[in-house]
Motif scaffolding. Structure first.
Motif, mmCIF file in Angstrom:
data_model
loop_
_atom_site.group_PDB
_atom_site.id
_atom_site.type_symbol
_atom_site.label_atom_id
_atom_site.label_comp_id
_atom_site.label_asym_id
_atom_site.label_seq_id
_atom_site.Cartn_x
_atom_site.Cartn_y
_atom_site.Cartn_z
ATOM 1 N N TRP A 21 -33.742 -42.483 103.988
ATOM 2 C CA TRP A 21 -33.880 -41.135 105.371
ATOM 3 C C TRP A 21 -32.717 -40.875 105.935
ATOM 4 O O TRP A 21 -32.261 -39.631 106.058
ATOM 5 N N ALA A 22 -31.910 -42.010 106.415
ATOM 6 C CA ALA A 22 -30.833 -41.603 107.092
ATOM 7 C C ALA A 22 -29.397 -41.402 106.435
ATOM 8 O O ALA A 22 -28.336 -41.028 106.814
ATOM 9 N N PRO A 28 -32.322 -35.132 105.551
ATOM 10 C CA PRO A 28 -31.512 -34.455 106.605
ATOM 11 C C PRO A 28 -30.231 -34.132 105.998
ATOM 12 O O PRO A 28 -29.552 -32.987 106.400
ATOM 13 N N ALA A 29 -29.506 -35.152 105.391
ATOM 14 C CA ALA A 29 -28.248 -34.695 104.923
ATOM 15 C C ALA A 29 -28.124 -33.735 103.728
ATOM 16 O O ALA A 29 -27.231 -32.950 103.902
ATOM 17 N N LEU A 31 -30.297 -31.428 103.247
ATOM 18 C CA LEU A 31 -30.537 -30.038 103.850
ATOM 19 C C LEU A 31 -29.598 -29.619 104.668
ATOM 20 O O LEU A 31 -29.263 -28.261 104.431
ATOM 21 N N LEU A 32 -28.970 -30.378 105.377
ATOM 22 C CA LEU A 32 -27.628 -29.776 105.969
ATOM 23 C C LEU A 32 -26.500 -29.187 104.873
ATOM 24 O O LEU A 32 -25.784 -28.151 105.148
#
Length: 230
Positions: A21-22, A28-29, A31-32
């Protein structure tokens, strides 16, 4: 509804594994990265298409460019352009991806901006000139506010297209949500394919909602009411 089951199973895997996930391959990565590619392409397209559309719509010169742009939008093979620019520029930068996305984004913005300015009631133009306003003042104070709904519509259409098409960035080894789709097909991890596809669709829906909110906040109530009456 097996695809829905696969999607939630895929999400559960990410939530269940903090490293996934991180990490750099986490949602998140990715998506950014997708947001960065999409935002850059859309910004460049707006900087090119909006001034050009305003100029052509206001002066009436160069209308053939709008027609060519509209036809070009239907014929552009984005993946073909991507491959061509990768061969020309290499795959060590983001530009082989950004350039095709900009070319895809410009036509809807240009056409809608032009049509918005050209479609302003001629009596409104005459009234503005009769009040002593000049070319640039008429454009900025009268024409643009009236044409703003169509201009924003062009930007919204382009933004949704870019978000969907940025998936092809993964073909060049770059990131973005398309990595889940491309890598999933390569490894036959179809839950990743479904998960990435659903995230891209959700991203496009969020963009749609954001542009709708921007239009409500920026378009004059009088202009909105006039459009409803039409």
């Amino acid at each position: 509804m097996s695809w829905l089951t696969d999607f939630f199973a895929w999400l559960a895997e990410f939530f269940g594994n903090g490293a996934n996930w991180a990490g750099p391959d986490g949602i998140p990565a990715r998506l950014l990265e997708h947001l960065e590619f999409s935002a850059l392409a859309l910004l460049l397209a707006v900087l090119i298409a909006v001034p050009l559309g305003l100029l052509i719509g206001h002066t009436g010169r160069g209308e053939v460019l709008v027609v060519v742009s509209a036809n070009l939008a239907r014929a552009l093979p984005t993946l073909g352009l991507l491959v061509m620019f990768v061969l020309l520029l290499g795959s060590s930068s983001i530009w082989p991806v950004i350039i095709p996305l900009v070319l895809l984004s410009v036509p809807p913005i240009l056409v809608n901006t032009f049509e918005g300015i050209k479609g302003v009631d001629p009596e409104l133009r005459d009234a503005a000139y009769g009040m002593g306003l000049r070319g640039g003042q008429v454009l900025g104070r009268v024409l643009v506010p009236v044409a703003l709904p169509l201009i924003l519509l062009g930007c919204r259409l382009s933004a949704i297209q870019v978000v969907a098409t940025t998936t092809v960035a993964a073909y060049t080894g770059l990131g973005g949500l398309g990595r889940y789709v491309i890598d999933g097909f390569a490894t036959k991890d179809y839950s990743s394919v479904v998960g990435g596809s659903v995230l891209i669709v959700l991203f496009a829906l969020v963009v749609q909602i954001l542009f709708t909110l921007v239009q409500r906040m920026t378009v004059s109530p009088g202009v909105s009411q006039r459009l409803k009456v039409r």
